[in-house]
Design an enzyme around this catalytic site. Sequence first.
Site, mmCIF file in Angstrom:
data_model
loop_
_atom_site.group_PDB
_atom_site.id
_atom_site.type_symbol
_atom_site.label_atom_id
_atom_site.label_comp_id
_atom_site.label_asym_id
_atom_site.label_seq_id
_atom_site.Cartn_x
_atom_site.Cartn_y
_atom_site.Cartn_z
ATOM 1 N N ALA A 132 20.054 -20.415 16.292
ATOM 2 C CA ALA A 132 20.543 -21.425 17.233
ATOM 3 C C ALA A 132 19.422 -21.966 18.108
ATOM 4 O O ALA A 132 19.208 -23.182 18.198
ATOM 5 C CB ALA A 132 21.653 -20.823 18.094
ATOM 6 N N ARG A 169 26.741 -23.573 16.006
ATOM 7 C CA ARG A 169 25.652 -23.696 16.981
ATOM 8 C C ARG A 169 24.372 -24.262 16.377
ATOM 9 O O ARG A 169 23.618 -24.924 17.058
ATOM 10 C CB ARG A 169 25.323 -22.321 17.593
ATOM 11 C CG ARG A 169 26.498 -21.652 18.210
ATOM 12 C CD ARG A 169 26.251 -20.188 18.506
ATOM 13 N NE ARG A 169 25.562 -19.442 17.467
ATOM 14 C CZ ARG A 169 26.102 -19.061 16.329
ATOM 15 N NH1 ARG A 169 27.347 -19.360 16.060
ATOM 16 N NH2 ARG A 169 25.413 -18.374 15.440
ATOM 17 N N CYS A 207 29.152 13.458 20.605
ATOM 18 C CA CYS A 207 30.410 14.205 20.599
ATOM 19 C C CYS A 207 31.576 13.359 21.069
ATOM 20 O O CYS A 207 32.726 13.632 20.708
ATOM 21 C CB CYS A 207 30.275 15.465 21.458
ATOM 22 S SG CYS A 207 29.352 16.768 20.619
#
Length: 981
Positions: free
Chosen positions: A424, A461, A578
């Site tokens: 872009a 874009r 975890c």
Amino acid sequence: MSQVSDIDESLYSRQLYVLGHEAMHHMKKADVLIAGMRGLGVEIAKNVILAGVKSVTVQDEGIASWEDLSSQFYLEESSIGQNRAQCSLSKLLKLNPYVTVSAHTGPLHENLLAQFQVVVLTNSSLDEQRKIGKYCHSSGIQFITADTKGLCGSKFTHELLHPLHSWQSGCLLLFVCSLKGNPGIVTCTDKHEFQDGDFVAFSEVLGMTELNSCGQVEIKVLGKPYTFSICDTSLFSEYEKGGVATEVKMPKMFHFQALHDAISNPQMVMTGYGKTNKHHTLHLAFQALHCFVKRAGRLPKPRDQADAKMLLAMMRELKSEAQLELDEDIVRKFAFTAQGNLGPVNSFIGGLAAQEVLKASSRKFTPVQQWLYFDALECLPEEEEEKEEVRLLTDRYDGQIAVFGKAFQEKLGKQKYFLVGTGAIGCELLKNFALIGLGAAEDGHITVTDMDSIEKSNLNRQFLFTSEDIGRLKSETAMQAILKMNPSMHITAHQNRVDPESEEVYGNKFFSSLDGVAAALDNLEARVYLDGRCVQHQKPLLEGGTLGTRGHTTVVVPFLTDSYGVPGSSLQKAIPLCTLKNFPYLIEHTLQWARDEFEGLFKQVPENVNQYLTDHEFLQRTLERGEAGALEVLAQLHGSVGSQRPAVWEDCVTWARLRWEILYNNDIRQLLHCFPPHQMTSSGLPFWSGQKKCPHPLTFSPNNATHMDYIIAAANLYAQIYKIKGTRDRNTIREVLEKVHVPSFTPKSGVKIHVTDQDMEKDKENHSLNDCFNNTVSIHFLLDTAHLLKLKNELASTPGNSTTLRMHPIEFEKDDDTNFHMDFIVAASNLRAENYGIPPADRLKSKLVAGRIIPAIATTTAAVAGLMCLELYKLVQGHRRIELYRPAFLNLAVQTCVFYQPLAPQLFTVSDQHPHLESEDTGNRVRTLLVQTAEGKARGGRHSRHELPQSTVSLSGCAYLPTEIPLQEVSADRAQVGIYL
């Protein structure tokens, strides 16, 4: 659902992350008129069409001239003498198939204006602005004006806003305590950034469930950053545990003055601190310029002293009414350059003005109140000097020559620049390069590289590409588009990644030939690497980036400014391992877990198998990784080349069904066996509280759509890595599922599940069992050395049919809705979210997180590229005063546009002529060295070692060459060494 489905998410996905579906639906109803198709008008039209309004009508009665070509990128030399709107129409039509685009070549009149919800005027007289502004104000039409003259720009916004419904910002906070009272007090698990008057919505609260249904609640921040007060909760139930507070942006109404009143009583957005007088001077300067044009029938001539005095006199008349102190130097420069028409200025102002159109049509984000003025007069030469008379002939750069002169234009044409990235920002930079003529002379050149191909999601874009270009190489396609804009450009397209592996292509010889580098990259690591190469070769670097409506620009000037720098801590906190494996509490956690599942199952395992089949040392290297890691990999290998290898499609469905059972039932039951729902910690507190959400196992049902989505996606992906043909037919898959035997499962005792990453690291150090429910293979028993030895022996000899056993790793591709990748991610994540009572995510949100997508919108991209090219002017001018460079931060969603002075490099004092400097932080890269004597002489530069004289300063602990600099001409016993960090 019908409203959502009529938005093409494959095209608008990046913009949807900025605006959302509701705002996009408002935009799709908006008819927009943009008057004036010179450089600024076409820039606004381009951005608005890309965004996806209902229709855009471009209006212009004028004909194209040579000076238009310096900023109007849809006009060609053959357009000279033809209507600007009509010539631009064919290219505007190609930008977005969902937007109706038409041209009107007649005058503006009330019957025409009445057809639109938003009207934008560019290149218009003040009388016309007053007339049309008055009509729009009385008719309830949103009204915006924008104008650029040379290095200055202005924008006025008059919107009649209807409030947008409230929307959640995505800022989530878990809390662990909610005290009853008047007011109630909420204590969060993490620091919050709320302010008094913000609103939040509550969910997932247990006990005090009234909070979940009380809507948006205004808060007041208390002294501690973890607490805030809310409404009266004295009559609510007792709080038990859990809860999420989500920030909610509430509707806000703004008062706008009509243009007539706003001229005499202006409200302004400041684009810099301490520049109030400058902005008011520009406010009067633009008014005086309208008077000048009305009286003289033309703009002031370039660098004409008489015209400048005439404009100043007109301003003094206006000043007497406004009672302001004028900055006459600004007025003089404004007059000298007003005839100019510059692509970078139009790009910046056009991006801002287009964003105001989107605000007016989408009812989202804060509109500018009401005037915005901008100048880049510091782009002019540092020193005042007599200049040649500016004569504008028939040159496509006339609009630029009117500002800088012919000599500077020739200098621009001789530049050699390296552009990295044609996404872009890269497309917008190339557009500006073509307009200003960078590298367009015989001795000039631009090298551009980008290894990516064009995808549909780019088209929203990256305006140099159309739907016909999907699948083509970005760099090649962008080069061809730019050559159509300016056939004089000298440009070469590459498809290389810029990293250490490409240094044979982009080596010392290549960088030494450059005048500068422009970075249009989307990741920090690549920016830092490119910055290091520029520092090493003393080349200036232009860098810019966007994140939704936010953008920034940086300019790095050798020996003058600080450089981009070394990578610091990531802006996004890494999710603890975890948390991902056992204790998720946000949908982002389950999405990352699902992405890890995808990578492990369908990419890492096939890659390991292929290495095992072709590399005889792979097995030994794997065993050296440690017993736990080796057992995991060898078990995967054994399953993929041994008896568990699938032979037919039914085997793949069976695997997917068993995998489902392990992940969403067995693993959860094992976790609850280790940590029962009512378990207490050693401190006497519930284990399952705060960020630990107690899970529950799922029971498979072929009638559950999400369950079947997982089976279909997982089975097909598993089939792909073995080159087995799959199917989407649900009835066929159901028939196979009826025959699958699912073994019973009994949770095991003695399985260790880590609660924190610190516990996991301790176990690694102690060579203890590291289970933690691995994502790619679930091993729920203590490490059995005999089992590892058995796998090693069975895999010691590579199978004779290694060619037929080769697997086919899958690279994750988020934007192909037919490849099962996102199907797997969405289903896998939402099933795990169901395990833990986390609200699920739709496909768009899932793609954002799992695909690590950067939200983007064309308006911000255009504005950032324009600012980068204004800094380019200064680099080519050779500015040596640091205060003339202006890095920027802007947020188009709110009234924020800040320019600031770059930092200078750090300075170190050397005590004698032959010091040895020890770097205190060897992680910092030494950028550029500057030796300055006590008498004020300065030398600097990089030299190859064979060129170095005997007398040098040696630096240790530096990551970049050179480690030595010459100290000749240093006559004092003290010198300053500037290290460019």
